[in-house]
Write an enzyme that holds these catalytic residues in place. Sequence first.
Site, PDB file in Angstrom:
ATOM      1  N   ASP A  94     -14.362   7.952   1.226  1.00 50.71           N
ATOM      2  CA  ASP A  94     -13.147   7.404   1.827  1.00 50.71           C
ATOM      3  C   ASP A  94     -12.058   7.335   0.750  1.00 50.71           C
ATOM      4  O   ASP A  94     -12.167   6.567  -0.198  1.00 50.71           O
ATOM      5  CB  ASP A  94     -13.459   6.009   2.399  1.00 50.71           C
ATOM      6  CG  ASP A  94     -12.256   5.359   3.075  1.00 50.71           C
ATOM      7  OD1 ASP A  94     -11.118   5.801   2.846  1.00 50.71           O
ATOM      8  OD2 ASP A  94     -12.471   4.373   3.819  1.00 50.71           O
ATOM      9  N   HIS A 113     -15.349  -0.705   2.119  1.00 49.92           N
ATOM     10  CA  HIS A 113     -14.431  -1.388   3.037  1.00 49.92           C
ATOM     11  C   HIS A 113     -15.130  -1.889   4.312  1.00 49.92           C
ATOM     12  O   HIS A 113     -16.089  -1.274   4.786  1.00 49.92           O
ATOM     13  CB  HIS A 113     -13.339  -0.387   3.421  1.00 49.92           C
ATOM     14  CG  HIS A 113     -12.173  -0.969   4.136  1.00 49.92           C
ATOM     15  ND1 HIS A 113     -11.990  -0.823   5.488  1.00 49.92           N
ATOM     16  CD2 HIS A 113     -11.114  -1.681   3.688  1.00 49.92           C
ATOM     17  CE1 HIS A 113     -10.860  -1.414   5.839  1.00 49.92           C
ATOM     18  NE2 HIS A 113     -10.308  -1.935   4.769  1.00 49.92           N
ATOM     19  N   ASN A 140       0.833  -1.208   0.000  1.00 51.46           N
ATOM     20  CA  ASN A 140       0.000   0.000   0.000  1.00 51.46           C
ATOM     21  C   ASN A 140       0.869   1.260   0.000  1.00 51.46           C
ATOM     22  O   ASN A 140       0.357   2.369   0.070  1.00 51.46           O
ATOM     23  CB  ASN A 140      -0.878   0.067   1.252  1.00 51.46           C
ATOM     24  CG  ASN A 140      -1.948  -1.010   1.255  1.00 51.46           C
ATOM     25  OD1 ASN A 140      -2.457  -1.386   0.211  1.00 51.46           O
ATOM     26  ND2 ASN A 140      -2.269  -1.501   2.443  1.00 51.46           N
ATOM     27  N   SER A 153     -10.517  -0.633  -3.354  1.00 48.48           N
ATOM     28  CA  SER A 153      -9.287  -1.347  -3.030  1.00 48.48           C
ATOM     29  C   SER A 153      -9.146  -2.675  -3.756  1.00 48.48           C
ATOM     30  O   SER A 153      -8.034  -3.154  -3.910  1.00 48.48           O
ATOM     31  CB  SER A 153      -9.211  -1.582  -1.528  1.00 48.48           C
ATOM     32  OG  SER A 153     -10.314  -2.350  -1.106  1.00 48.48           O
ATOM     33  N   LYS A 174      -1.161   4.425   4.232  1.00 50.34           N
ATOM     34  CA  LYS A 174      -0.893   3.847   2.910  1.00 50.34           C
ATOM     35  C   LYS A 174       0.118   4.738   2.169  1.00 50.34           C
ATOM     36  O   LYS A 174       1.259   4.790   2.592  1.00 50.34           O
ATOM     37  CB  LYS A 174      -2.225   3.633   2.198  1.00 50.34           C
ATOM     38  CG  LYS A 174      -2.982   2.493   2.911  1.00 50.34           C
ATOM     39  CD  LYS A 174      -4.360   2.221   2.398  1.00 50.34           C
ATOM     40  CE  LYS A 174      -4.898   0.961   3.083  1.00 50.34           C
ATOM     41  NZ  LYS A 174      -6.248   1.122   3.603  1.00 50.34           N
ATOM     42  N   HIS A 225      -7.145   4.837  -0.524  1.00 51.62           N
ATOM     43  CA  HIS A 225      -6.169   4.381  -1.528  1.00 51.62           C
ATOM     44  C   HIS A 225      -5.746   5.484  -2.481  1.00 51.62           C
ATOM     45  O   HIS A 225      -4.938   5.249  -3.372  1.00 51.62           O
ATOM     46  CB  HIS A 225      -6.743   3.194  -2.313  1.00 51.62           C
ATOM     47  CG  HIS A 225      -6.946   2.007  -1.445  1.00 51.62           C
ATOM     48  ND1 HIS A 225      -5.928   1.121  -1.142  1.00 51.62           N
ATOM     49  CD2 HIS A 225      -8.030   1.573  -0.766  1.00 51.62           C
ATOM     50  CE1 HIS A 225      -6.382   0.194  -0.337  1.00 51.62           C
ATOM     51  NE2 HIS A 225      -7.654   0.436  -0.080  1.00 51.62           N
ATOM     52  N   GLU A 273     -16.112   4.632  -1.371  1.00 52.57           N
ATOM     53  CA  GLU A 273     -14.678   4.869  -1.490  1.00 52.57           C
ATOM     54  C   GLU A 273     -14.485   5.646  -2.781  1.00 52.57           C
ATOM     55  O   GLU A 273     -15.326   5.566  -3.682  1.00 52.57           O
ATOM     56  CB  GLU A 273     -13.921   3.535  -1.567  1.00 52.57           C
ATOM     57  CG  GLU A 273     -13.839   2.831  -0.243  1.00 52.57           C
ATOM     58  CD  GLU A 273     -13.260   1.418  -0.337  1.00 52.57           C
ATOM     59  OE1 GLU A 273     -12.268   1.219  -1.051  1.00 52.57           O
ATOM     60  OE2 GLU A 273     -13.815   0.527   0.304  1.00 52.57           O
TER      61      GLU A 273
END
Length: 390
Positions: free
Chosen positions: A206, A132, A44, A180, A240, A209, A176
Amino acid sequence: MYSFFTQRLSQLQQQGQFRCLTSLQHSGKWVEKCGQKMLNFSSNDYLGLASDYSLYTEFMQQQAESPQPLTSSSSRLLTGNFPIYQALEERIAQQFGRESALLFNSGYHANIGILPAVADKNTLILADKLVHASLIDGIRLCEAKFIRYRHNDMEHLAQLLAKNAPHFERLIVVTESLFSMDGDIADLPQLVRFKQQYSHLMLYVDEAHAIGAYGEKGLGMAEIFQCIPHIDFLVGTLGKAMASMGAYVVCDQLIKDYLINFMRPLIFSTALPPINIAWTHFLFGKLEELKPKRQHLAKLAQHLRDQLNQFSILPIPSQSGIVPFIIGDNQRTVDMALNLQKNGFYCLPIRPPTVPKGTARIRLSVTADMTLQEIDELILNLKSMVKNQK
Ligand SMILES: *Cc1c(COP(=O)(O)O)cnc(C)c1O
């Protein structure tokens, strides 16, 4: 009494889903396991900052002059609110061009704490099917009603909104920005349009990533789509690409005040060590000038996606540096991952229930410290494996 636990674990073992902690030696983009050195395609650390020695030494020199404590010893609501927390929150708010920001101990804390604080029984939460686990856990702690919409399916969300919006005082859409497991991107501009259509709709995004790794200034997908001013809860995690620990929400001052009063994981947990906050503060200060790393990452990722698309078994949904090579069959996926590891690429198989049934995959994560040649070697390896299996 322990037989209950033994049985459940052996059940997992039979299903091939038993998890254990793997011990790895790290050296930059390389990992070593049982004497085998492999290029880490499961990281990550998207910008390769975690082992950047020059950043580390520059920071440590600053610390030698004015050291920050190694513990905060308390929640920020009691005696743990060191000046460096406020300095970082001000820096984040300023870089995003928003009123305020609030820090948390982890992304998990943020996601299990914010929604239960703001969503009551007159609230409807609509979440993307693939969000997530931390968001799911947060939603489970809410009194609110909860509906999931099909992954990135804006028409489905539009229908659900039309049907349910009149019956609730508040709507919160949760997604997100960069997913992910599929590496695809949410339609943030459309979500902002929904917000204009429904005055009682709030957006929770979110960017775990994406923060650091995408956008001119490294501020994530919301920056790319120019949506930063319109997202009510713009969450990012710092473990990350940001090579640190913790999380933040960028929001209005009113929301920050509210969370300080109602968010339990913030109120009842010891704050992160000030030295850790100082490291994050240092890295946010470097974020803009890390642009060449982001450009290199984008170039490598584009190349990997283009090449894999020419021989992939199933289509590759990715639009980013997270590139799933979807195989479908569980055993075949495990075999391929182990083969890649044998050949020096640390790739992990991702199977149901982490991803939907029939979509077992090898999740390839590109990082900015890799070279085009290394990506090409991986491509050649994958290509010959697919060929041999046909
Ligand atoms: C990793 C991750 C989190 C959790 O963040 P931590 O800081 O590791 O607790 C939350 N949301 C998403 C989408 C993530 O990928």
